[in-house]
Scaffold this active site. Structure first.
Site, PDB file in Angstrom:
ATOM      1  N   GLY A   4       0.790  -1.226   0.000  1.00  0.00           N
ATOM      2  CA  GLY A   4       0.000   0.000   0.000  1.00  0.00           C
ATOM      3  C   GLY A   4       0.823   1.277   0.000  1.00  0.00           C
ATOM      4  O   GLY A   4       0.274   2.351  -0.152  1.00  0.00           O
ATOM      5  N   CYS A   5       2.147   1.195   0.142  1.00  0.00           N
ATOM      6  CA  CYS A   5       2.999   2.389   0.198  1.00  0.00           C
ATOM      7  C   CYS A   5       3.328   2.870  -1.204  1.00  0.00           C
ATOM      8  O   CYS A   5       3.561   2.090  -2.112  1.00  0.00           O
ATOM      9  CB  CYS A   5       4.323   2.098   0.923  1.00  0.00           C
ATOM     10  SG  CYS A   5       4.173   2.026   2.689  1.00  0.00           S
ATOM     11  N   ILE A   6       3.387   4.205  -1.349  1.00  0.00           N
ATOM     12  CA  ILE A   6       3.818   4.788  -2.624  1.00  0.00           C
ATOM     13  C   ILE A   6       5.203   5.353  -2.500  1.00  0.00           C
ATOM     14  O   ILE A   6       5.742   5.519  -1.461  1.00  0.00           O
ATOM     15  CB  ILE A   6       2.839   5.889  -3.111  1.00  0.00           C
ATOM     16  CG1 ILE A   6       2.415   6.805  -1.971  1.00  0.00           C
ATOM     17  CG2 ILE A   6       1.656   5.282  -3.772  1.00  0.00           C
ATOM     18  CD1 ILE A   6       1.552   7.949  -2.387  1.00  0.00           C
TER      19      ILE A   6
END
Length: 105
Positions: free
Chosen positions: A103-105
């Site tokens: 879920g991290c960008i």
């Protein structure tokens, strides 16, 4: 993969500085990574988050989203940001020795 020495050991990291093999992790590596990330000395609250991240990663194969992290780790959002300033989920994952959460960008 980039290999480098950290806490007296040679460890593999990806291009975003996440450990390649979470089994290479130990508390001395966590302490060195925390210094690199500008977190400073780790305390019991840091380790509460770190242990939660490692447990979720081992169970599910990925780290939790920030939302899940704040709901399930026992550390509220405001405190999480003070423990791991800037990008708490990403910094905590790096220090925990797990790959970048999906879920991290």
């Amino acid at each position: 993969m980039n290999q480098r020495e950290i806490a007296g050991r040679i460890v593999g990291f990806d291009d975003e500085n996440f450990m390649v093999n979470h089994n290479d992790w130990d508390e001395s590596i966590a302490a060195a990574l925390a210094e690199e990330e500008g977190v400073g000395l780790l305390n019991d609250r840091h380790f509460m988050v770190i242990e939660y991240l490692r447990r979720v990663y081992e169970e599910k194969g990925t780290g939790p989203t920030i939302r899940r992290l704040t709901k399930e780790s026992g550390v509220p959002t405001k405190e999480l940001y003070s423990l791991f300033p800037g990008a708490p989920a990403k910094k905590a994952a790096r220090i925990s020795g797990i790959p970048k959460p999906k879920g991290c960008i």
